[in-house]
Write an enzyme that holds these catalytic residues in place. Structure first.
Site, PDB file in Angstrom:
ATOM      1  N   HIS A  50      -7.495  -5.870  -0.200  1.00 14.53           N
ATOM      2  CA  HIS A  50      -6.320  -5.016  -0.022  1.00 14.53           C
ATOM      3  C   HIS A  50      -5.327  -5.658   0.949  1.00 14.53           C
ATOM      4  O   HIS A  50      -4.124  -5.661   0.695  1.00 14.53           O
ATOM      5  CB  HIS A  50      -6.754  -3.648   0.516  1.00 14.53           C
ATOM      6  CG  HIS A  50      -5.660  -2.643   0.577  1.00 14.53           C
ATOM      7  ND1 HIS A  50      -5.013  -2.165  -0.543  1.00 14.53           N
ATOM      8  CD2 HIS A  50      -5.079  -2.010   1.630  1.00 14.53           C
ATOM      9  CE1 HIS A  50      -4.096  -1.282  -0.194  1.00 14.53           C
ATOM     10  NE2 HIS A  50      -4.106  -1.186   1.129  1.00 14.53           N
ATOM     11  N   SER A  91       0.825  -1.197   0.000  1.00  9.40           N
ATOM     12  CA  SER A  91       0.000   0.000   0.000  1.00  9.40           C
ATOM     13  C   SER A  91       0.870   1.263   0.000  1.00  9.40           C
ATOM     14  O   SER A  91       1.655   1.467  -0.917  1.00  9.40           O
ATOM     15  CB  SER A  91      -0.952  -0.041   1.199  1.00  9.40           C
ATOM     16  OG  SER A  91      -1.997   0.870   1.049  1.00  9.40           O
ATOM     17  N   ASP A  97      -9.710  -5.420  -4.394  1.00  9.53           N
ATOM     18  CA  ASP A  97      -9.131  -4.404  -3.514  1.00  9.53           C
ATOM     19  C   ASP A  97     -10.083  -3.218  -3.467  1.00  9.53           C
ATOM     20  O   ASP A  97     -10.237  -2.495  -4.450  1.00  9.53           O
ATOM     21  CB  ASP A  97      -7.754  -3.979  -4.041  1.00  9.53           C
ATOM     22  CG  ASP A  97      -6.973  -3.148  -3.042  1.00  9.53           C
ATOM     23  OD1 ASP A  97      -7.593  -2.376  -2.296  1.00  9.53           O
ATOM     24  OD2 ASP A  97      -5.736  -3.268  -3.026  1.00  9.53           O
TER      25      ASP A  97
END
Length: 325
Positions: free
Chosen positions: A305, A144, A276
């Protein structure tokens, strides 16, 4: 706000005292390293320490495993800490690698300073850890926001210094999350403003809602929900600075890293789940693959995610296979 925000003195003293106690009881190999003596090849390290950056910020890091082994350095997502990599660190440690992870400034156990919540400082702080440990031929894995940190680190420090061998971007934010005229597939600013409003109004509740809902896909029908995972996400988030987290939203959503991706010339794995709900894969991993010359793209159908946590049994061996290629 210009005055520096520091950790409360009592908490800071406790952290440093704990670190000192750990070092006092450390293995001979760790003690030798602390004294800059020669450490036998293959000696094992198990360290949790701080490094001070050029602008005086204390960054917490973990350094586990054989000193002479190839190092894998992990870069965590927002608003978490190095602890988010526990599963991967133990897995790769068991495969003979040296594993390193740090808490981004304002996150986890690192200093809660007032400024520097941007990709430039994030990458510079990561480089400070790398240089302190003198890591070479290292693998850098980012999740991320940590993927954005990896991209900037590799482009500005890792490649120019010849310290990085491969990179892995997992569910990562580059090239640009925000919807703009030049990035029509991005996420509208209203979404990120909503993050800021929720954080400022009730950060503790917001940090329950995110992992309970979209982060791990626990809001999907039939999802196997883990309260422990939710609690651990909350724990990590609440350890950090509200100010750093608030300003970090701008860093991960509005930083254009197109040039960073284009500059990457090392073997790179780009991977993400197609479900995601935090970082849409069509505006992230697909574009990363296009911009990073020679990169490898691997998508996981229906994965969320936070797939590194809830699907570690699948993801970890795949990461290992790429590293060993």
């Amino acid at each position: 706000m210009t005055r520096e925000l520091s950790l409360p003195l009592s908490r800071r003293q406790a952290l440093l005292a704990g670190a000192a106690a750990s070092l006092a009881m450390a293995t001979p190999a760790l003690a030798a390293r602390r004294e800059n003596l020669n450490v036998p090849k293959g000696a094992s390290l198990m360290a949790e320490e701080f490094v001070t950056t050029k602008d005086g910020v204390e960054i917490f890091f973990k350094d586990w495993g054989p000193r002479e082994a190839q190092a894998i350095m992990f870069h965590h997502g927002w608003p978490l800490s190095a602890d988010d990599w526990d599963n991967q660190m133990l897995y790769f440690l068991s495969k003979g690698y040296r594993v390193v992870a740090h808490d981004r400034r304002g996150h986890g156990r690192s200093a809660q300073v007032s400024g520097g919540a941007d990709m430039d400082h994030y990458a510079a702080d990561a480089s400070a850890v790398v240089e302190h440990l003198d890591l070479r031929n290292a693998i850098h894995i980012g999740h991320s926001t940590g993927g954005g940190e990896v991209a900037r680190y590799v482009a500005r420090y890792g490649q120019p210094q010849g310290r990085v061998a491969k990179a892995i971007l997992v569910s990562s934010v580059p090239p640009l999350m925000l919807k703009t005229p030049g990035n029509p597939g991005g996420t509208p600013i209203e979404v990120f403003n909503g993050y800021r409003e929720a954080l400022a109004a009730n950060r503790a509740q917001f940090y329950i809602d995110v992992p309970t809902g979209p982060f791990y896909g626990f809001n999907r029908p039939g999802a196997k929900i883990s309260q422990g995972i939710i609690n651990n996400w909350w724990r990590q988030g609440m350890m950090g600075s509200a100010k750093a987290h608030y300003e970090g939203i701008k860093a991960f959503s509005e930083t254009d890293q197109t040039d960073d991706l284009k500059a990457m010339r090392i073997p790179t794995l780009v991977t993400q789940g197609t479900d995601d709900q935090v970082v849409p894969y069509k505006d992230a991993s697909l574009l990363q693959h296009e911009l990073i010359k020679g990169s490898v793209l691997k998508l996981y159908d229906g994965y969320p995610h936070g797939m590194l946590t809830v699907h570690a049994d699948v993801i970890n061996p795949d990461l290992l296979a790429f590293i060993r290629e």
